[in-house]
Write a protein that holds these residues in place. Structure first.
Motif, PDB file in Angstrom:
ATOM      1  N   ALA A 101      83.037 -88.688  -6.090  1.00  0.00           N
ATOM      2  CA  ALA A 101      82.975 -90.110  -5.729  1.00  0.00           C
ATOM      3  C   ALA A 101      83.039 -90.998  -6.968  1.00  0.00           C
ATOM      4  CB  ALA A 101      81.708 -90.398  -4.931  1.00  0.00           C
ATOM      5  N   GLN A 102      82.297 -90.659  -7.993  1.00  0.00           N
ATOM      6  CA  GLN A 102      82.261 -91.478  -9.196  1.00  0.00           C
ATOM      7  C   GLN A 102      83.613 -91.450  -9.929  1.00  0.00           C
ATOM      8  OE1 GLN A 102      78.798 -90.704 -11.531  1.00  0.00           O
ATOM      9  NE2 GLN A 102      79.117 -92.471 -12.835  1.00  0.00           N
ATOM     10  N   THR A 103      84.261 -90.302  -9.966  1.00  0.00           N
ATOM     11  CA  THR A 103      85.572 -90.205 -10.616  1.00  0.00           C
ATOM     12  C   THR A 103      86.588 -91.090  -9.902  1.00  0.00           C
ATOM     13  OG1 THR A 103      85.079 -87.958 -11.358  1.00  0.00           O
ATOM     14  CG2 THR A 103      87.401 -88.609 -11.327  1.00  0.00           C
ATOM     15  N   ILE A 104      86.557 -91.085  -8.585  1.00  0.00           N
ATOM     16  CA  ILE A 104      87.469 -91.945  -7.816  1.00  0.00           C
ATOM     17  C   ILE A 104      87.131 -93.419  -8.045  1.00  0.00           C
ATOM     18  CG2 ILE A 104      88.101 -92.638  -5.462  1.00  0.00           C
ATOM     19  CD1 ILE A 104      87.863 -89.613  -4.742  1.00  0.00           C
ATOM     20  N   SER A 145      78.937 -87.328   4.196  1.00  0.00           N
ATOM     21  CA  SER A 145      78.364 -88.644   3.988  1.00  0.00           C
ATOM     22  C   SER A 145      77.206 -88.866   4.953  1.00  0.00           C
ATOM     23  CB  SER A 145      79.436 -89.715   4.229  1.00  0.00           C
ATOM     24  OG  SER A 145      78.850 -90.995   4.222  1.00  0.00           O
ATOM     25  N   ASP A 146      76.099 -89.417   4.422  1.00  0.00           N
ATOM     26  CA  ASP A 146      74.977 -89.767   5.290  1.00  0.00           C
ATOM     27  C   ASP A 146      74.588 -91.235   5.132  1.00  0.00           C
ATOM     28  OD1 ASP A 146      73.621 -89.871   2.880  1.00  0.00           O
ATOM     29  OD2 ASP A 146      72.492 -88.024   3.203  1.00  0.00           O
ATOM     30  N   GLY A 147      75.483 -92.011   4.533  1.00  0.00           N
ATOM     31  CA  GLY A 147      75.251 -93.450   4.439  1.00  0.00           C
ATOM     32  C   GLY A 147      74.639 -93.918   3.131  1.00  0.00           C
ATOM     33  N   ARG A 148      74.241 -92.996   2.270  1.00  0.00           N
ATOM     34  CA  ARG A 148      73.670 -93.389   0.979  1.00  0.00           C
ATOM     35  C   ARG A 148      74.742 -93.986   0.079  1.00  0.00           C
ATOM     36  NH1 ARG A 148      71.406 -88.019  -1.473  1.00  0.00           N
ATOM     37  NH2 ARG A 148      72.673 -87.067   0.155  1.00  0.00           N
ATOM     38  N   ASN A 149      74.302 -94.710  -0.938  1.00  0.00           N
ATOM     39  CA  ASN A 149      75.190 -95.164  -1.982  1.00  0.00           C
ATOM     40  C   ASN A 149      75.748 -93.927  -2.690  1.00  0.00           C
ATOM     41  OD1 ASN A 149      75.867 -95.857  -4.874  1.00  0.00           O
ATOM     42  ND2 ASN A 149      75.424 -97.905  -4.086  1.00  0.00           N
ATOM     43  N   TYR A 150      77.019 -93.962  -3.068  1.00  0.00           N
ATOM     44  CA  TYR A 150      77.645 -92.781  -3.669  1.00  0.00           C
ATOM     45  C   TYR A 150      76.945 -92.336  -4.949  1.00  0.00           C
ATOM     46  CZ  TYR A 150      80.052 -95.662  -7.171  1.00  0.00           C
ATOM     47  OH  TYR A 150      80.352 -96.495  -8.205  1.00  0.00           O
ATOM     48  N   LEU A 151      76.264 -93.235  -5.643  1.00  0.00           N
ATOM     49  CA  LEU A 151      75.554 -92.879  -6.874  1.00  0.00           C
ATOM     50  C   LEU A 151      74.244 -92.134  -6.603  1.00  0.00           C
ATOM     51  CD1 LEU A 151      76.177 -96.139  -8.909  1.00  0.00           C
ATOM     52  CD2 LEU A 151      77.249 -93.892  -9.244  1.00  0.00           C
ATOM     53  N   GLU A 152      73.796 -92.133  -5.351  1.00  0.00           N
ATOM     54  CA  GLU A 152      72.565 -91.423  -5.009  1.00  0.00           C
ATOM     55  C   GLU A 152      72.806 -89.934  -4.729  1.00  0.00           C
ATOM     56  OE1 GLU A 152      70.416 -93.460  -1.916  1.00  0.00           O
ATOM     57  OE2 GLU A 152      70.815 -95.405  -2.846  1.00  0.00           O
ATOM     58  N   TYR A 153      74.061 -89.542  -4.594  1.00  0.00           N
ATOM     59  CA  TYR A 153      74.375 -88.124  -4.400  1.00  0.00           C
ATOM     60  C   TYR A 153      74.318 -87.420  -5.746  1.00  0.00           C
ATOM     61  CZ  TYR A 153      75.999 -89.302   0.284  1.00  0.00           C
ATOM     62  OH  TYR A 153      76.058 -89.724   1.578  1.00  0.00           O
ATOM     63  N   GLU A 154      74.265 -86.113  -5.701  1.00  0.00           N
ATOM     64  CA  GLU A 154      74.221 -85.320  -6.924  1.00  0.00           C
ATOM     65  C   GLU A 154      75.349 -84.304  -6.918  1.00  0.00           C
ATOM     66  OE1 GLU A 154      70.329 -83.587  -7.103  1.00  0.00           O
ATOM     67  OE2 GLU A 154      69.340 -85.520  -7.367  1.00  0.00           O
ATOM     68  N   GLY A 155      75.506 -83.626  -8.047  1.00  0.00           N
ATOM     69  CA  GLY A 155      76.450 -82.514  -8.143  1.00  0.00           C
ATOM     70  C   GLY A 155      77.891 -82.918  -7.895  1.00  0.00           C
ATOM     71  N   ASP A 156      78.601 -82.035  -7.182  1.00  0.00           N
ATOM     72  CA  ASP A 156      80.019 -82.245  -6.914  1.00  0.00           C
ATOM     73  C   ASP A 156      80.292 -83.537  -6.153  1.00  0.00           C
ATOM     74  OD1 ASP A 156      80.582 -79.864  -8.186  1.00  0.00           O
ATOM     75  OD2 ASP A 156      81.039 -78.741  -6.354  1.00  0.00           O
ATOM     76  N   THR A 157      79.425 -83.864  -5.218  1.00  0.00           N
ATOM     77  CA  THR A 157      79.624 -85.059  -4.404  1.00  0.00           C
ATOM     78  C   THR A 157      79.641 -86.301  -5.284  1.00  0.00           C
ATOM     79  OG1 THR A 157      78.502 -83.955  -2.583  1.00  0.00           O
ATOM     80  CG2 THR A 157      78.789 -86.345  -2.389  1.00  0.00           C
TER      81      THR A 157
END
Length: 188
Positions: free
Chosen positions: A64-67, A48-60
């Protein structure tokens, strides 16, 4: 209803064994419920680097989105060095502060000895409460001696897992009815 089982470590097989049994029990008792297992060992999740979880890509983003889309989460975690694994803590750090609002969260804990029994009480429950989870108060604690060859051999543990599944589903349904009743008061 969607329930996600999370195996919260990249190491070992006991927590995954417990989560697999739990989800199998869920699917047998409640075949209409949508369920998925996320084993953190199978995913390359960024720190985690503080971004909104929707700003990550791939597995991350997927994890996060599934949870976040789940109605209930069953968290499985081993206890290492009297603490939860960093991989699981990182998942909590990726999510917003109120990520578990209106979600039911239950826990399955695997540990080498009974000395780690209070770790969920002192570390995991406060995190989940802070993130607004509706907690299933009792959790399943499984010791090393309850496993043999990647199988749970203690019938009491199997019974407690079945009870945890039932409690998770009933509590999720109950909170859904409460939300529906509150929304109906507004009359829109």
């Amino acid at each position: 209803m969607k329930i996600v089982g999370v195996s919260g470590s990249k190491m070992g097989a006991k927590t995954r064994t417990a989560i697999d049994y739990t989800i199998k029990t869920l699917e047998e008792k409640y075949p209409d419920i949508d369920s998925v297992v996320i084993d953190l060992a199978d995913y390359n999740v960024e720190f985690s680097d503080g971004r909104n979880y929707l700003e990550y890509e791939g597995d991350t983003r997927y994890v996060a989105q599934t949870i976040m889309e789940a109605d209930a989460i069953i968290i499985g975690t081993p206890i290492f060095q009297a603490s939860i694994p960093a991989t699981l803590k990182n998942i909590f750090d990726l999510l917003p502060i109120s990520a578990f609002r209106e979600k039911v969260v239950s826990m399955i804990i695997t540990a080498g000895s009974t000395k780690h029994y209070l770790i969920p009480e002192q570390q995991l429950k406060p995190i989940l409460s802070y993130m607004k989870a509706q907690l299933v108060q009792t959790y399943v604690f499984i010791e090393e001696k309850d496993f043999q060859r990647k199988e749970i051999i203690n019938d009491d543990v199997l019974f407690r897992i079945e009870r945890l599944v039932e409690d998770t589903v009933v509590l999720t349904e109950t909170y859904e009815k409460i939300r529906e009743a509150k929304e109906a008061e507004y009359g829109f």
